[in-house]
Scaffold this active site. Structure first.
Site, PDB file in Angstrom:
ATOM      1  N   ARG A 236       3.897  23.397 -27.966  1.00 18.72           N
ATOM      2  CA  ARG A 236       3.577  23.385 -26.091  1.00 18.72           C
ATOM      3  C   ARG A 236       2.874  22.801 -25.713  1.00 18.72           C
ATOM      4  NH1 ARG A 236       7.615  25.643 -26.560  1.00 18.72           N
ATOM      5  NH2 ARG A 236       8.642  28.197 -26.809  1.00 18.72           N
ATOM      6  N   GLU A 265       6.799  19.433 -17.834  1.00 18.86           N
ATOM      7  CA  GLU A 265       8.409  19.611 -18.040  1.00 18.86           C
ATOM      8  C   GLU A 265       9.376  20.219 -17.201  1.00 18.86           C
ATOM      9  OE1 GLU A 265      10.115  20.905 -22.611  1.00 18.86           O
ATOM     10  OE2 GLU A 265       8.467  20.388 -22.434  1.00 18.86           O
ATOM     11  N   HIS A 283      12.590  17.423 -25.950  1.00 19.42           N
ATOM     12  CA  HIS A 283      12.470  18.559 -26.196  1.00 19.42           C
ATOM     13  C   HIS A 283      13.372  18.750 -27.809  1.00 19.42           C
ATOM     14  CE1 HIS A 283      10.244  22.479 -25.421  1.00 19.42           C
ATOM     15  NE2 HIS A 283      10.432  23.113 -26.445  1.00 19.42           N
TER      16      HIS A 283
END
Length: 316
Positions: A236, A265, A283
């Site tokens: 993450r 993000e 991602h």
């Protein structure tokens, strides 16, 4: 029971949702906004949320008697859901482990290899028409085979990455986890993060997100790494202190980074985009048709079990 799926899904998952449930599928690809988060809790019995849908304690507190009784998260990571607050409000929370393992491990290796061998930089050179031909010192990168890799987090995904490194590239594997693991290949358990960071050529992050791992990789860890080492993050974004990473790259404390996730993000700092020694993916960890379909079916399996009054297969 009324089901809301908060993002578009693969065609087969959407077909199953409409066939098996009273399903509404949101068409936007953006995270739920404040009003939509509350609508999810008041207008639906079951919700399939995903990354970015911030079911925080405050959102849950704003709906003291929610109609919704299940958050069947699409994804293995669920740090966008305050699980304790959800459970206290009477909601079950599930996720989709297992389905994402191999695809995410593959992306970790893609980032590791791409950054080490300067693949992105080389492709940009060719596409720009600036390649002048091969020569013995052209774009020298970092050799991967036989090098030492450190895996931070040795769950399903960490073990899949470690296996690829060991069996595929003959790498020496060291790892940090809550305890030593029983593995089918040689790997050294290192209980201290700074010790691990200082000893490896590649440091790969495979830990869950959340408060416990936020800024796990900070200026101290980056400073402990070899100046020739490369950091890879498929965990993450908030696991890495992004400002410290930028400073470390600018100072030459590490040789490069391969990133699939970002602290804020989808915002990616321009300074990272301008660095040739950083590989940036949007991602992509689980981005294959087969894996996303499998994740969708797993989420719907949790929904189906809940509706039928059975134990959900993947409780958080």
């Amino acid at each position: 029971m009324k089901l809301w799926i908060t993002r578009p899904m693969t065609s087969e998952v959407e077909a199953r949702a409409h066939a098996d449930f009273d399903a509404e599928i949101r068409t936007s690809t953006l995270p739920l906004n404040s009003g939509e988060l509350r609508r999810a809790l008041t207008d639906f019995d079951l919700v399939v949320p995903t990354l970015g849908d911030q079911f925080s304690a405050q959102v849950l507190a704003d709906v003291p008697i929610p109609r919704c009784k299940l958050l069947a998260n699409f994804g293995v990571g669920y740090n966008h859901i305050d699980v304790r607050a959800a459970q206290a409000a009477g909601l079950q929370v599930t996720n989709t482990p297992g389905a994402v393992t191999d695809a995410t491990a593959d992306i970790a290796m893609t980032l590791l290899l791409s950054t080490a061998r300067r693949a992105g930089e080389g492709e940009r050179l060719v596409r720009a028409g600036n390649w002048e031909g091969w020569h013995p010192t052209q774009m020298l990168g970092h050799h991967v085979t036989g090098k030492r890799v450190g895996i931070v987090g040795m769950g399903r995904i960490g073990q899949a990455i470690a296996g690829r490194c060991h069996f595929g590239f003959g790498m020496q594997v060291a790892y940090l986890a809550r305890g030593a693991k029983q593995l089918d290949f040689d790997a050294e358990y290192v209980p201290d993060l700074l010790t691990l960071a200082a000893a490896v050529d590649f440091l790969v992050l495979a830990v869950p997100g959340g408060a416990e791992t936020r800024h796990l990789i900070d200026a101290r860890v980056l400073g402990a790494m070899k100046s020739s080492a490369i950091l890879v993050n498929i965990a993450r974004g908030e696991v890495v202190d992004e400002a410290a990473l930028i400073a470390g790259l600018q100072a030459g404390e590490i040789a490069g980074a391969g990133l699939d996730v970002y602290e804020f993000e989808p915002t990616v700092p321009h300074v990272l985009c301008d660095m040739e020694n950083v590989t940036l993916f949007p991602h992509l960890g689980t981005a294959t048709e087969e894996v996303r379909a499998s994740m969708g079916h797993m989420a719907l399996d949790n929904v189906a079990a809940f509706v039928a009054g059975r134990a959900v297969p993947n409780p958080v």
